[in-house]
Design a protein around this motif. Structure first.
Motif, mmCIF file in Angstrom:
data_model
loop_
_atom_site.group_PDB
_atom_site.id
_atom_site.type_symbol
_atom_site.label_atom_id
_atom_site.label_comp_id
_atom_site.label_asym_id
_atom_site.label_seq_id
_atom_site.Cartn_x
_atom_site.Cartn_y
_atom_site.Cartn_z
ATOM 1 N N LYS A 36 -13.713 -6.593 -9.522
ATOM 2 C CA LYS A 36 -14.919 -6.069 -8.779
ATOM 3 C C LYS A 36 -15.981 -6.974 -9.529
ATOM 4 O O LYS A 36 -16.362 -7.458 -10.652
ATOM 5 C CB LYS A 36 -14.808 -4.419 -9.602
ATOM 6 C CG LYS A 36 -13.527 -3.588 -9.156
ATOM 7 C CD LYS A 36 -13.072 -3.604 -7.525
ATOM 8 C CE LYS A 36 -12.404 -2.820 -7.558
ATOM 9 N NZ LYS A 36 -12.702 -1.984 -6.393
ATOM 10 N N PRO A 37 -17.295 -6.947 -8.950
ATOM 11 C CA PRO A 37 -18.000 -7.148 -8.720
ATOM 12 C C PRO A 37 -19.092 -6.939 -10.341
ATOM 13 O O PRO A 37 -18.105 -5.228 -10.336
ATOM 14 C CB PRO A 37 -18.995 -7.016 -8.044
ATOM 15 C CG PRO A 37 -18.725 -6.104 -7.116
ATOM 16 C CD PRO A 37 -17.335 -6.160 -7.398
ATOM 17 N N VAL A 38 -19.760 -7.369 -11.332
ATOM 18 C CA VAL A 38 -19.851 -6.414 -12.744
ATOM 19 C C VAL A 38 -21.631 -5.261 -11.946
ATOM 20 O O VAL A 38 -21.562 -4.153 -12.747
ATOM 21 C CB VAL A 38 -20.308 -7.178 -13.392
ATOM 22 C CG1 VAL A 38 -18.863 -8.059 -13.657
ATOM 23 C CG2 VAL A 38 -20.977 -8.380 -13.114
ATOM 24 N N ALA B 240 -13.498 -6.742 -19.522
ATOM 25 C CA ALA B 240 -13.672 -7.972 -18.546
ATOM 26 C C ALA B 240 -13.196 -8.760 -17.872
ATOM 27 O O ALA B 240 -13.541 -9.427 -16.317
ATOM 28 C CB ALA B 240 -14.829 -8.429 -19.802
ATOM 29 N N ARG C 255 -16.944 -4.709 -16.058
ATOM 30 C CA ARG C 255 -16.205 -4.571 -14.880
ATOM 31 C C ARG C 255 -14.917 -3.835 -14.665
ATOM 32 O O ARG C 255 -14.969 -3.585 -13.397
ATOM 33 C CB ARG C 255 -15.411 -6.639 -14.378
ATOM 34 C CG ARG C 255 -14.716 -5.998 -12.971
ATOM 35 C CD ARG C 255 -14.626 -7.511 -13.047
ATOM 36 N NE ARG C 255 -13.845 -9.094 -13.665
ATOM 37 C CZ ARG C 255 -13.430 -9.913 -13.770
ATOM 38 N NH1 ARG C 255 -14.247 -10.366 -12.033
ATOM 39 N NH2 ARG C 255 -13.261 -10.990 -14.666
ATOM 40 N N PRO D 21 -17.580 -10.876 -17.984
ATOM 41 C CA PRO D 21 -18.462 -9.479 -17.439
ATOM 42 C C PRO D 21 -18.050 -8.631 -17.953
ATOM 43 O O PRO D 21 -17.412 -8.035 -17.378
ATOM 44 C CB PRO D 21 -18.456 -10.150 -15.612
ATOM 45 C CG PRO D 21 -16.763 -10.479 -15.910
ATOM 46 C CD PRO D 21 -15.952 -10.567 -16.752
ATOM 47 N N PRO E 99 -21.204 -2.019 -16.641
ATOM 48 C CA PRO E 99 -22.266 -2.746 -17.339
ATOM 49 C C PRO E 99 -23.317 -2.485 -18.211
ATOM 50 O O PRO E 99 -23.492 -3.165 -19.059
ATOM 51 C CB PRO E 99 -22.501 -3.522 -16.512
ATOM 52 C CG PRO E 99 -21.289 -2.873 -15.415
ATOM 53 C CD PRO E 99 -20.982 -2.309 -15.331
ATOM 54 N N GLN F 209 -19.203 -11.462 -5.326
ATOM 55 C CA GLN F 209 -17.871 -10.415 -6.681
ATOM 56 C C GLN F 209 -18.664 -11.245 -7.584
ATOM 57 O O GLN F 209 -18.441 -12.948 -8.742
ATOM 58 C CB GLN F 209 -16.965 -11.084 -6.078
ATOM 59 C CG GLN F 209 -16.011 -10.384 -4.830
ATOM 60 C CD GLN F 209 -14.955 -10.086 -4.411
ATOM 61 O OE1 GLN F 209 -14.445 -10.872 -5.342
ATOM 62 N NE2 GLN F 209 -14.286 -9.053 -4.655
ATOM 63 N N ALA F 210 -17.672 -10.606 -8.965
ATOM 64 C CA ALA F 210 -17.471 -11.761 -9.906
ATOM 65 C C ALA F 210 -16.948 -12.313 -10.540
ATOM 66 O O ALA F 210 -16.165 -12.383 -9.280
ATOM 67 C CB ALA F 210 -17.495 -10.408 -11.598
ATOM 68 N N SER G 93 -14.492 0.128 -11.636
ATOM 69 C CA SER G 93 -13.717 -0.075 -11.162
ATOM 70 C C SER G 93 -13.794 1.630 -9.961
ATOM 71 O O SER G 93 -13.073 1.083 -9.104
ATOM 72 C CB SER G 93 -11.967 0.133 -10.890
ATOM 73 O OG SER G 93 -12.137 0.473 -12.014
#
Length: 681
Positions: free
Chosen positions: A269-271, A87, A132, A129, A154, A278-279, A136
């Motif tokens: 990085k956004p989940v 996360a 995450r 999250p 996720p 974004q996260a 990547s």
């Protein structure tokens, strides 16, 4: 004069804002190589390194340090550590009150029971999250059960993952970065053999021409003795030095979430790949190195073992020292109430001042390097009590009836200097949460702030009292200057970096300055003081948010979460922490004591002490000082995650000083002692 004071109020706030713009010195960065290989070993301690010739040989070939493996739960089991890496923020792994569970299997390309871990984050409001790291890129590989948890997406699916290490695969271009689970170390039999396998694995990973990170991931069992674990990075850049990161700002110390930030190269990085926002911000930052080159593996290992003593001993010794001093105070009070003799009076005053000196000793003790002495715990106990007694003695000898002011002033100046120097006295102090607990790695914690607040407000009140007969404006300006210095040092990123502290201290200082200037305050002025405090704190936080993400402190990170709509879990967690104090009788007793102390500042006529009632109205600055202390404690209790503990600590420092002063100035009673009355009857 009103215009002068108002301009000064805004100038003080502007000074705080200007100081925010200057960031702290970052750790010396290191250029990451094309490949990062993380080898995680739950339970790997520096004692293991000392007992393993193979791991000892790696020390002089590596940047080294300790890693805090605290996750969201009370204990960091291996699964919690791997989920935290997944996360990039602290995640909750095992069930509360249960032993560490086995790592989940991978069935059909998906981590078993993945939804259980997702639900656990929601249940405990971690905001972690999960997945995450897994999104990547396609060139992230995992090897071993724990690595599957770390690189899962996720939805719990895994790709580029193998159940065991495959060296050709690790070295291939398809694996830009890799996470390797080397397995938890056996608790007893087989541990030396396991350590040799770990050292061999590191050597093999080096052949992949990457940046190899060997790190502890979590504890082997939930009830194990917790300490900071091993962190090594090979090959060293410019010679072996000390690992660090901007998230800890301490040479030789990183935290678990720094692993994620390093693999991601610091980018959040956004989940959800399709999400436009974004996260949540990463809790960690990229790992770097700092300090001088080290070439003596034995000295490095001993330094790390000393560091563990420094982090482990303060909390157990805090209770022992407090019990000793408070016990002495209670015995002295009983003797004084029975005898009322000069000797009993001197004794109770001295013990009360010793209790006040304790709030200085918890910081000054760090200058003695007690953790390097034989029996570190006993050494810390003796040093802290010794400095407490010495502080009380010096204050009495040189200041006599104003000894209480000397102790408050000493605490105030000591913490101002410590803050400006980057808070070196906080590391390993009894008032610091420390890396094992996973609290603050730098800056002022709640206990330190409480001490600073009392020192600042009492000092400001005493100085203002010296000036008030000459000019109320000058007295008010002195309050703003002394209190403003405390606000700046407490709140400036890189110094105190204490968001919650300036929320509580700013309105208290403004209220005290107004009462000093005007003598009373209307409801409209009270609202204005509150609004001014809110605006000043909000401006500080927003200016910090405008800085680059990797340079933000707690202020800017909170604003970022607020703007991203990710602040609910943070607020709920802080509320839960504040409410948790009431799970037992201690929290309720603290609340009763705090409420009674606050009521005494607003309803002095109801206090059953003629000495206090007389003292309250004897000097113009006593009422503003006491009301400011209550305001700071009340706001801190309502808006800080420390809850009732914050005003309780303030009361623990301020009340002994006040009582000692009252007993010192009180005229000896003409009533015979209780013991004489008993004998006569």
């Amino acid at each position: 004069m009103r215009r002068v004071l108002l301009r000064t109020l805004f100038a003080a706030a502007a000074g705080v804002l200007a100081c925010v713009g200057a960031g702290t010195a970052n750790a010396q960065p290191t250029d990451l190589l094309a490949k990062v290989v993380v080898i995680g070993v739950p339970g790997l301690t520096w004692q293991d390194v000392k007992s393993s010739p193979e791991l000892t040989a790696l020390v002089d070939q590596s940047h080294v340090g300790s890693i805090s493996v605290k996750s969201a739960g009370p204990h960091t089991c291996p699964v919690g550590g791997w989920l935290t890496i997944s996360a990039g923020t602290r995640a909750w792994g095992s069930q509360l009150g249960q032993p560490c569970a086995d790592l989940p299997a991978v069935n059909g390309g998906k981590v078993a029971n993945w939804q259980t871990y997702i639900d656990r984050q929601a249940e405990h409001h971690t905001g972690a999250p999960l997945g995450r790291l897994g999104i990547s890129g396609d060139r992230l590989c995992g090897f071993g059960p724990g690595a599957a948890v770390a690189v899962a997406r996720p939805d719990g699916t895994v790709s580029n993952w193998l159940p065991d290490l495959n060296l050709p695969r690790l070295a291939s271009p398809e694996c830009r970065d890799s996470i390797v689970d080397a397995g938890a170390l056996p608790l007893r039999e087989g541990r030396p053999e396991a350590l040799r396998r770990v050292a061999d694995l590191v050597g093999q990973a080096k052949a992949a021409d990457g940046w190899v990170l060997l790190v502890g991931i979590g504890q082997e069992t939930a009830d194990t003795h917790q300490e900071t674990l091993v962190a090594m990075q090979l090959p060293p850049d410019n010679g072996p030095r000390w690992l660090t990161s901007d998230s800890t700002r301490r040479p030789g110390l990183i935290q678990l979430t720094d692993i994620t930030a390093t693999v991601l190269r610091g980018e959040a990085k956004p989940v959800d790949p399709a999400a436009s926002a974004q996260a949540a911000p990463l809790d960690g930052t990229e790992i770097g190195f700092t300090g001088d080159v080290h070439t003596d593996a034995a000295a490095v290992i001993e330094d790390r073992l000393d560091a563990n003593q420094r982090f482990e001993q303060p909390r157990p010794m805090l209770g022992a020292v407090a019990a000793t001093i408070v016990g002495a105070v209670l015995l002295a009070l009983v003797w004084f109430l029975i005898r009322r003799s000069p000797a009993s009076r001197r004794t109770v005053v001295f013990t009360l001042l010793t209790l006040g000196g304790f709030f200085i000793a918890v910081f000054l003790a760090q200058a003695t390097l007690w953790w390097r002495w034989p029996s570190p715990g006993l050494s810390l106990y003796a040093v802290t009590i010794g400095i407490s007694v010495l502080s009380a003695a010096l204050a009495q000898v040189f200041l006599k009836r104003y000894a209480f002011v000397g102790l408050a002033l000493a605490a105030y100046l000591l913490l101002l200097v410590d803050g400006v120097l980057g808070t070196p006295l906080q590391v390993g102090s009894m008032f610091a949460d420390g890396p094992v607990i996973g609290g603050r790695f730098y800056g002022f914690g709640n206990s330190t702030f409480a001490t600073l607040a009392v020192g600042a407000l009492v000092t400001a009140g005493w100085v203002a009292q010296k000036l008030i007969d000459k000019s109320r404006v000058q007295a008010a300006l002195a309050v703003l200057a002394i209190g403003g210095a405390a606000i700046v040092v407490d709140g400036r990123p890189g110094w105190g970096t204490d968001f919650g502290g300036i929320i509580a201290l700013t309105p208290a200082v403004l209220l005290m300055a107004w009462l000093t200037w005007r003598g009373s305050i209307s409801f409209r002025a009270l609202v204005g003081v509150g609004v001014a405090g809110v605006l000043a704190v909000s401006a500080v936080a927003f200016l910090d948010y405008l800085r680059p993400a990797d340079q933000r402190s707690h202020f800017g990170a909170f604003v970022a979460r607020l703007l991203d709509g990710d602040v609910a879990d943070v607020l709920i967690r802080k509320l839960q922490m504040a409410v948790a104090f009431f799970n037992g009788p201690v929290g309720w007793l603290m609340l009763v004591g705090v409420v009674l102390a606050m009521l005494a500042t607003v309803l002095p006529a109801r206090v059953p002490s003629a000495s206090y009632r007389s003292y309250y109205s004897s000097l113009p600055m006593i009422r503003p000082t006491l009301l400011a202390l209550s305001t700071c404690g009340l706001v801190g209790m309502l808006l800080n995650d420390a809850g009732v503990a914050l005003p309780a600590i303030m009361t623990g420092f301020a009340l002994p000083l006040l009582v000692a002063h009252l007993i010192t100035t009180e005229q000896p009673s003409t009533v015979p002692p209780v013991s004489h009355l008993v004998q006569e009857s």
